[in-house]
Write a protein that holds these residues in place. Structure first.
Motif, mmCIF file in Angstrom:
data_model
loop_
_atom_site.group_PDB
_atom_site.id
_atom_site.type_symbol
_atom_site.label_atom_id
_atom_site.label_comp_id
_atom_site.label_asym_id
_atom_site.label_seq_id
_atom_site.Cartn_x
_atom_site.Cartn_y
_atom_site.Cartn_z
ATOM 1 N N ALA A 146 0.805 -1.221 0.000
ATOM 2 C CA ALA A 146 0.000 0.000 0.000
ATOM 3 C C ALA A 146 0.834 1.266 0.000
ATOM 4 C CB ALA A 146 -0.950 -0.005 1.195
ATOM 5 N N SER A 147 2.057 1.204 0.524
ATOM 6 C CA SER A 147 2.914 2.387 0.528
ATOM 7 C C SER A 147 3.760 2.500 -0.737
ATOM 8 C CB SER A 147 3.819 2.373 1.760
ATOM 9 O OG SER A 147 4.654 1.229 1.758
ATOM 10 N N VAL A 148 3.682 1.491 -1.615
ATOM 11 C CA VAL A 148 4.451 1.508 -2.868
ATOM 12 C C VAL A 148 3.470 1.871 -3.980
ATOM 13 C CG1 VAL A 148 6.092 0.257 -4.326
ATOM 14 C CG2 VAL A 148 5.863 -0.333 -1.896
ATOM 15 N N LEU A 149 3.201 3.144 -4.137
ATOM 16 C CA LEU A 149 2.113 3.585 -5.015
ATOM 17 C C LEU A 149 2.296 3.202 -6.483
ATOM 18 C CD1 LEU A 149 1.032 7.045 -3.572
ATOM 19 C CD2 LEU A 149 -0.080 4.825 -3.346
ATOM 20 N N PRO A 150 3.507 3.186 -7.054
ATOM 21 C CA PRO A 150 3.607 2.734 -8.447
ATOM 22 C C PRO A 150 3.115 1.306 -8.656
ATOM 23 C CG PRO A 150 5.578 3.925 -7.824
ATOM 24 C CD PRO A 150 4.779 3.740 -6.572
ATOM 25 N N VAL A 151 3.335 0.441 -7.670
ATOM 26 C CA VAL A 151 2.811 -0.927 -7.742
ATOM 27 C C VAL A 151 1.310 -0.933 -7.490
ATOM 28 C CG1 VAL A 151 2.870 -3.214 -6.663
ATOM 29 C CG2 VAL A 151 5.000 -1.965 -7.063
ATOM 30 N N PHE A 152 0.880 -0.140 -6.526
ATOM 31 C CA PHE A 152 -0.508 -0.185 -6.073
ATOM 32 C C PHE A 152 -1.491 0.372 -7.100
ATOM 33 C CE2 PHE A 152 -3.305 0.022 -2.114
ATOM 34 C CZ PHE A 152 -3.172 -1.334 -1.862
ATOM 35 N N GLN A 153 -1.013 1.135 -8.085
ATOM 36 C CA GLN A 153 -1.934 1.712 -9.071
ATOM 37 C C GLN A 153 -2.637 0.647 -9.909
ATOM 38 O OE1 GLN A 153 -2.622 5.102 -9.062
ATOM 39 N NE2 GLN A 153 -1.345 4.832 -7.231
ATOM 40 N N ILE A 154 -2.056 -0.535 -10.010
ATOM 41 C CA ILE A 154 -2.638 -1.575 -10.861
ATOM 42 C C ILE A 154 -4.010 -1.993 -10.359
ATOM 43 C CG2 ILE A 154 -1.675 -3.561 -9.637
ATOM 44 C CD1 ILE A 154 -1.903 -3.120 -13.452
ATOM 45 N N ILE A 155 -4.324 -1.703 -9.082
ATOM 46 C CA ILE A 155 -5.630 -2.120 -8.568
ATOM 47 C C ILE A 155 -6.757 -1.308 -9.202
ATOM 48 C CG2 ILE A 155 -4.579 -2.866 -6.421
ATOM 49 C CD1 ILE A 155 -5.828 -0.540 -4.999
ATOM 50 N N SER A 156 -6.442 -0.191 -9.852
ATOM 51 C CA SER A 156 -7.484 0.538 -10.585
ATOM 52 C C SER A 156 -7.946 -0.233 -11.813
ATOM 53 C CB SER A 156 -6.969 1.918 -11.008
ATOM 54 O OG SER A 156 -5.916 1.808 -11.946
ATOM 55 N N VAL A 157 -7.183 -1.249 -12.203
ATOM 56 C CA VAL A 157 -7.547 -2.110 -13.333
ATOM 57 C C VAL A 157 -7.997 -3.486 -12.847
ATOM 58 C CG1 VAL A 157 -6.705 -3.230 -15.445
ATOM 59 C CG2 VAL A 157 -5.918 -0.920 -14.850
ATOM 60 N N THR A 158 -7.251 -4.059 -11.921
ATOM 61 C CA THR A 158 -7.447 -5.454 -11.537
ATOM 62 C C THR A 158 -8.067 -5.646 -10.164
ATOM 63 O OG1 THR A 158 -5.256 -5.578 -10.514
ATOM 64 C CG2 THR A 158 -5.398 -6.074 -12.875
ATOM 65 N N GLY A 159 -8.233 -4.581 -9.382
ATOM 66 C CA GLY A 159 -8.537 -4.767 -7.973
ATOM 67 C C GLY A 159 -7.276 -5.209 -7.244
ATOM 68 N N ILE A 160 -7.392 -5.436 -5.943
ATOM 69 C CA ILE A 160 -6.211 -5.826 -5.162
ATOM 70 C C ILE A 160 -5.608 -7.129 -5.647
ATOM 71 C CG2 ILE A 160 -6.848 -4.595 -3.064
ATOM 72 C CD1 ILE A 160 -7.987 -7.235 -1.999
ATOM 73 N N TRP A 161 -6.374 -7.911 -6.394
ATOM 74 C CA TRP A 161 -5.905 -9.218 -6.854
ATOM 75 C C TRP A 161 -4.684 -9.079 -7.765
ATOM 76 C CZ3 TRP A 161 -9.065 -10.898 -3.489
ATOM 77 C CH2 TRP A 161 -10.363 -10.394 -3.399
ATOM 78 N N GLY A 162 -4.604 -8.001 -8.516
ATOM 79 C CA GLY A 162 -3.465 -7.809 -9.402
ATOM 80 C C GLY A 162 -2.173 -7.619 -8.641
ATOM 81 N N VAL A 163 -2.235 -6.962 -7.482
ATOM 82 C CA VAL A 163 -1.024 -6.774 -6.683
ATOM 83 C C VAL A 163 -0.584 -8.102 -6.075
ATOM 84 C CG1 VAL A 163 -0.044 -5.605 -4.684
ATOM 85 C CG2 VAL A 163 -1.567 -4.371 -6.218
ATOM 86 N N THR A 164 -1.519 -8.870 -5.546
ATOM 87 C CA THR A 164 -1.177 -10.203 -5.038
ATOM 88 C C THR A 164 -0.512 -11.036 -6.120
ATOM 89 O OG1 THR A 164 -2.985 -10.207 -3.422
ATOM 90 C CG2 THR A 164 -2.131 -12.342 -4.092
ATOM 91 N N PHE A 165 -1.058 -10.980 -7.332
ATOM 92 C CA PHE A 165 -0.495 -11.744 -8.443
ATOM 93 C C PHE A 165 0.942 -11.299 -8.720
ATOM 94 C CE2 PHE A 165 0.322 -12.784 -12.858
ATOM 95 C CZ PHE A 165 -0.240 -14.048 -12.999
ATOM 96 N N LEU A 166 1.197 -10.006 -8.784
ATOM 97 C CA LEU A 166 2.545 -9.510 -9.057
ATOM 98 C C LEU A 166 3.537 -9.938 -7.981
ATOM 99 C CD1 LEU A 166 2.056 -5.819 -10.263
ATOM 100 C CD2 LEU A 166 2.860 -7.751 -11.622
ATOM 101 N N VAL A 167 3.118 -9.782 -6.725
ATOM 102 C CA VAL A 167 4.016 -10.076 -5.604
ATOM 103 C C VAL A 167 4.453 -11.537 -5.616
ATOM 104 C CG1 VAL A 167 4.040 -10.324 -3.086
ATOM 105 C CG2 VAL A 167 3.248 -8.206 -4.114
ATOM 106 N N LEU A 168 3.561 -12.438 -6.023
ATOM 107 C CA LEU A 168 3.886 -13.870 -6.040
ATOM 108 C C LEU A 168 4.437 -14.330 -7.374
ATOM 109 C CD1 LEU A 168 0.880 -15.326 -4.013
ATOM 110 C CD2 LEU A 168 3.174 -14.736 -3.206
ATOM 111 N N LEU A 169 4.203 -13.579 -8.447
ATOM 112 C CA LEU A 169 4.731 -13.951 -9.758
ATOM 113 C C LEU A 169 6.252 -13.925 -9.770
ATOM 114 C CD1 LEU A 169 4.067 -14.524 -12.806
ATOM 115 C CD2 LEU A 169 4.273 -12.035 -13.148
ATOM 116 N N VAL A 170 6.833 -12.920 -9.154
ATOM 117 C CA VAL A 170 8.288 -12.761 -9.198
ATOM 118 C C VAL A 170 9.014 -13.925 -8.519
ATOM 119 C CG1 VAL A 170 10.196 -11.305 -8.422
ATOM 120 C CG2 VAL A 170 8.162 -10.266 -9.453
ATOM 121 N N PRO A 171 8.698 -14.295 -7.266
ATOM 122 C CA PRO A 171 9.388 -15.451 -6.677
ATOM 123 C C PRO A 171 9.057 -16.760 -7.384
ATOM 124 C CG PRO A 171 7.633 -14.692 -5.231
ATOM 125 C CD PRO A 171 7.799 -13.650 -6.287
ATOM 126 N N ALA A 172 7.858 -16.880 -7.940
ATOM 127 C CA ALA A 172 7.523 -18.096 -8.688
ATOM 128 C C ALA A 172 8.405 -18.224 -9.925
ATOM 129 C CB ALA A 172 6.048 -18.086 -9.077
#
Length: 514
Positions: A146-172
């Protein structure tokens, strides 16, 4: 024997590493960049050990990380112990199963599918929890960013689900790239090596698009209006105070005095916190009378939160007292906190401040943990939410950021006044334009210019489309893993590792000759 001991120690270290990273990167005050690393040790280890061991490592890592929330669940919000065990233990089991699914796809040499299915599966878990559990979308890894606004902007398209996806996509992607090559003929191994970098390329491209979108959105101009808002709260009386009592009169006088002191700043709306008072229809004029006269004299609306008894039912209410002296507008909180507000009756209707072309709406605290409620407001023309709230001190940052997330999702300004917590004003991009924290009995206030209304977002129009796309990906991953396992079983070949702790390596020339 020595190599098995070494592998066991490495596996335990991986689980401990993920547990520490989850502990630090989730919870009430997360360290956001650690969330991107937290699953990596367990994901790296999963293809190198048996299924049972991989499952156990993942469960242990999640339990260790989420143990940070135990005190908050049981002591602060007073969730019954069995329910807290179910939340933490159940989510740990689900995390273990999600890791097993990724492991199976890696073992079947489907690196790209494994990379996207892992985050898609966890998004599915979060979506189901938000629909089935009584706490809405409270439980999500997305809020860690929530404090990383460049990442958090994606929720305007995907909802919070897009941020969860990004956060787990990288380590996967990282875990898939560095997975063991496995058994197979030389030609198959060359093909596997050629494909192993595909996940890294795909994850990098997705992350670049998301960050580019976030940077572009944050740099777009967004003017302010000529109207100011004020938020005011005090922790002077922790429990809701009967307005007709001596303490109620003193508290009301304190709020009236505080609001009068702000009136010289050209305020348009003043928001007071949730459950500041208790009243029924008989005693309500004791509260609304002085505030309504003040609102009319100073030409601003006053929004106050209270427990209101009406028709032998108790409601968590927000009342707007209009600047023009018109009839008060009453909103009843729609989502009540299970275990804390079981004696209250939920409301079912929206409420808007009168006389506004760009509609200003009312909500109360926990309502903003439910994305659909705010999205529905947006579909009815709301551009700004005025929210009396009540935090639990420790969760002030996290809970205020959940409210801010609803604003980004829908392109709305959120004006939220909480006692025992944070007073925040955020624009449609999640930028906090004013913030303060309550502290003891002193009256705390903050003022800010209101941003102009923003255009609607893709999320406001299409809702949880991305989450449901992740559900489809998750189900496809299960189907592919099942088919691959069945084929491997018919051929009598390994399909995901032995049940022992053992490193899976390619055969040496000597063993191949045998």
């Amino acid at each position: 024997m020595k190599s098995n001991h070494r592998l066991a120690a490495t596996a335990i270290g991986a689980a401990a590493g993920s547990a520490i990273l989850f502990f630090l990167s989730t919870g009430l005050r997360p360290v956001p960049w650690l969330t991107w690393l937290a699953p990596l040790p367990v994901l790296l280890m999963a293809p190198r050990v048996g299924r049972r061991a991989a499952f156990g490592l993942a469960v242990a890592a999640w339990l260790g990380g989420e143990s940070a929330m135990w005190g908050y669940f049981v002591d602060t919000v007073q969730i019954p112990v069995p329910v807290a065990v179910l939340i933490i233990g159940g989510s740990a089991l689900l995390f273990g199963l999600v890791v097993l699914l990724a492991r199976a796809l890696i073992g079947q040499r489907r690196p790209l599918l494994a990379t996207v299915v892992f985050p898609a599966a966890w998004v599915t878990v979060e979506l189901v929890m938000s629909q089935a559990a009584p706490f809405g979308a409270w439980w999500s890894l997305a809020y860690t960013q929530a404090s990383v606004l460049p990442v958090f902007q994606i929720i305007s398209v995907t909802g919070i689900w897009g941020v969860t996806f990004l956060v787990l996509l990288v380590p996967a992607a990282a875990a898939t790239v560095f997975a063991p090559q496995g058994w197979g003929r030389a030609r198959e191994q060359r093909q596997t090596r050629a494909r192993r970098w595909q996940p890294a390329v795909a994850a990098t491209a997705v992350l670049a698009v998301a960050l580019g979108y976030g940077a572009w959105r944050l740099h777009s101009s967004h003017p302010q209006t000529g109207e100011r808002v004020a938020l005011m709260a005090s922790d002077r009386e922790i429990d809701p105070t009967p307005v007709e009592s001596a303490a109620g009169h003193d508290l009301l006088d304190a709020y009236v005095g505080g609001v009068q002191a702000l009136s010289a700043q050209g305020i348009r709306v003043v928001v007071l916190p949730e459950k500041a008072f208790t009243a029924d229809d008989t005693s309500l004029p004791t509260l609304t009378g002085p505030l309504s006269r003040l609102a009319q004299q100073r030409h601003f609306d006053i929004v106050v939160g209270l427990i209101l008894k009406r028709d032998n039912q108790f409601f968590n209410a927000a009342i707007d007292l209009p600047a023009d002296g018109g009839a008060p507008v009453t909103y009843f909180k729609q989502h009540l906190v299970t275990g804390v507000e079981d004696d209250l009756t939920a409301g079912h209707s929206q409420a808007f401040l009168p006389g506004r072309q760009d509609r200003w709406a009312l909500a109360v605290c926990f309502d903003l943990d439910f994305p659909n409620l705010v999205r529905d407001y947006r579909s009815h023309g709301a551009s700004t939410l005025f929210v009396p709230a009540w935090d639990f001190s420790d969760d002030a940052w996290l809970h205020s950021r959940m409210a801010i997330a609803r604003g980004i999702e829908n392109g709305m300004t959120v004006v939220r006044a909480a006692r025992q917590g944070a007073l925040t004003v955020s624009d449609p991009y999640g930028r906090v334009t004013a913030e303060a924290r309550t502290s003891g009995p002193s009256m705390v206030s903050v003022t800010a210019w209101l941003p102009s209304p923003a255009s609607s977002t893709l999320y406001a129009r299409f809702g949880d489309w991305f989450a449901w796309t992740c559900v489809v990906l998750f189900l496809a991953g299960i189907a592919v893993a099942y088919v691959g396992r069945s084929r491997a079983g018919r051929r009598g070949t390994p399909h995901g590792g032995s049940e022992q702790l053992a490193v899976r390596t390619a055969p040496t020339p000597e063993t191949a000759a045998q």
